[in-house]
Design an enzyme around this catalytic site. Sequence first.
Site, PDB file in Angstrom:
ATOM      1  N   SER A   1       0.865  -1.181   0.000  1.00 52.58           N
ATOM      2  CA  SER A   1       0.000   0.000   0.000  1.00 52.58           C
ATOM      3  C   SER A   1       0.897   1.224   0.000  1.00 52.58           C
ATOM      4  CB  SER A   1      -0.860   0.031   1.255  1.00 52.58           C
ATOM      5  OG  SER A   1      -0.044   0.385   2.350  1.00 52.58           O
ATOM      6  N   LYS A   2       0.253   2.355  -0.159  1.00 49.87           N
ATOM      7  CA  LYS A   2       1.005   3.598  -0.252  1.00 49.87           C
ATOM      8  C   LYS A   2       1.717   3.965   1.054  1.00 49.87           C
ATOM      9  CE  LYS A   2       0.004   7.356  -2.364  1.00 49.87           C
ATOM     10  NZ  LYS A   2      -0.691   8.577  -2.748  1.00 49.87           N
TER      11      LYS A   2
END
Length: 521
Positions: A280-281
Amino acid sequence: MALPMMKRKTYIIFRNFCRNYGVSVDRMVRVRFAPSPTGMMHLGGLRTALFNYLFAKSNNGKFLLRIEDTDMTRKVDGATEKIEDVLNWAGLVPDESPRQGGEFGPYLQSRRIQLYQDSVEKLLNSGHCYHCFCTEKRLALLKKEAIRRQETPKYDNKCRDLTQQQVQDKLDKKVPYVTRFKYEAITEPWTDLVYGEIMDSSTEEAREGDFVVIKSDGFPTYHFANVVDDHHMQISHVLRGMEWSVSTPKHLQMYSAFGWQPPQYAHLPLILNRDGTKLSKRQGDIHVESFKNQGIEPDALLNYLTTVNRGFSGPTDGKTLQELVQMFSLDLVNRHSSRLQPEKLGPLNRKHLQRHFNGNRRQEILNRTRKAVKDHFGDRLVSVHVLEDHYIEPLFQWAIEHRISSIQDLTDPLYEFIWITPTLKHLHHITRKTKNSVSVIEQTIHKLKGMTNFVDAEVKSILKCQCKELGMKTIQYMGIVRASLSEQTDGPPVSEMLEILGKQESLRRLEHALAALRTAS
Ligand code: GLU
């Protein structure tokens, strides 16, 4: 379920027979990357696209891009175009796609609605599907009840039992409906090309009820459109992320209901963040576009993705896409999820940049460097001559060997001296304490002018001699020279700076500093 399993077994025996006798009967390898245009493509998507591409090309097959855009609520404007742009940038050019076209198009699901409607008619007629008129309110209630009982929410298949007459009455009254597929348990395992035999492990209680294939707006769900398209586009193998494997029993059931031969499935292990959490970011940007903007070379980024999950017959460091094609094998993909190691990306990028620069892409690298520098420094540049090839070329050579990992790195504050004329503020400041600074620079210019081999080691020994002759402390002397060349108080050693700037530019800066000091004194 027994029917397709039988068919597959028979097919494999038949295939082996034909292989032994040199007859080619295998379906042509056709694989697809089938993203939904819900945002920017991230590393997980690029890995799926890469493995599909490698599998296709290593089997003389075709690689397709199909956009699964039937969920209007999640569709993001422009995402479809960006996906194809990213694939093209990465060099994973599809053989068939929305832009390229192809004989199995259109490649946007939103343009294939008629096909899904015709297909669902077949399953309605054969009794595998039925219309469901349950209201949102009823479904919400069912869900609430299930949660209260601590059970998995599922549809109770109520409308399965409507008579033909009841259905017709509701249709006549224009009661809104969805179409559901009669979902039965799969009792036999299926073979995944990466994970081997897989059983549908969900229990009867946990399994969701009959699932929707056509929504009330007439659009298909992911499951239905995916199966119909894979069949009609003659997809031979489905390589997709492990997170989709829970959908496979549903898909296999639909193939069976249609009487179609399913593709072979190969689910790809997950890629995780460095700390083992889901990609994920949170741990740095994972969007392909952001790597591109940081100056990561496409082949380096692809190479980076080969450092997880394996799939190759040897070390992949610095390998080109063509080389990866030669080395790829689905049999070698491991079953464990693996973690990204961001520290590997910089060195890989340097390797690929070196290869391009020393190969036949030197001019392109020079042009891109010029553009990056121009965009970054604009009118702060020393003069236009620093944008010329004869200045950039040796400089890039030096930087890529010793210092930088990407073209963008050359605009880092550490290397500003290369591009920006010093204002000499710092020089004035430090020379206030040195009485003879004018002659220090004069003599340095004189010595440097006489040099023929303007390289780091030679420059270093000349500067050392000069410093000794002047009876100065090294730190003081080097400080003056550095401040004449750049505004920076640290950075590469002075002799190295001189080599990088080259004789002409170094002398130009020193003369400029000299003139400024003379005016000031
Ligand atoms: N549309 C799905 C996605 O966004 C495709 C999954 C599949 O390959 O079947 O990844």
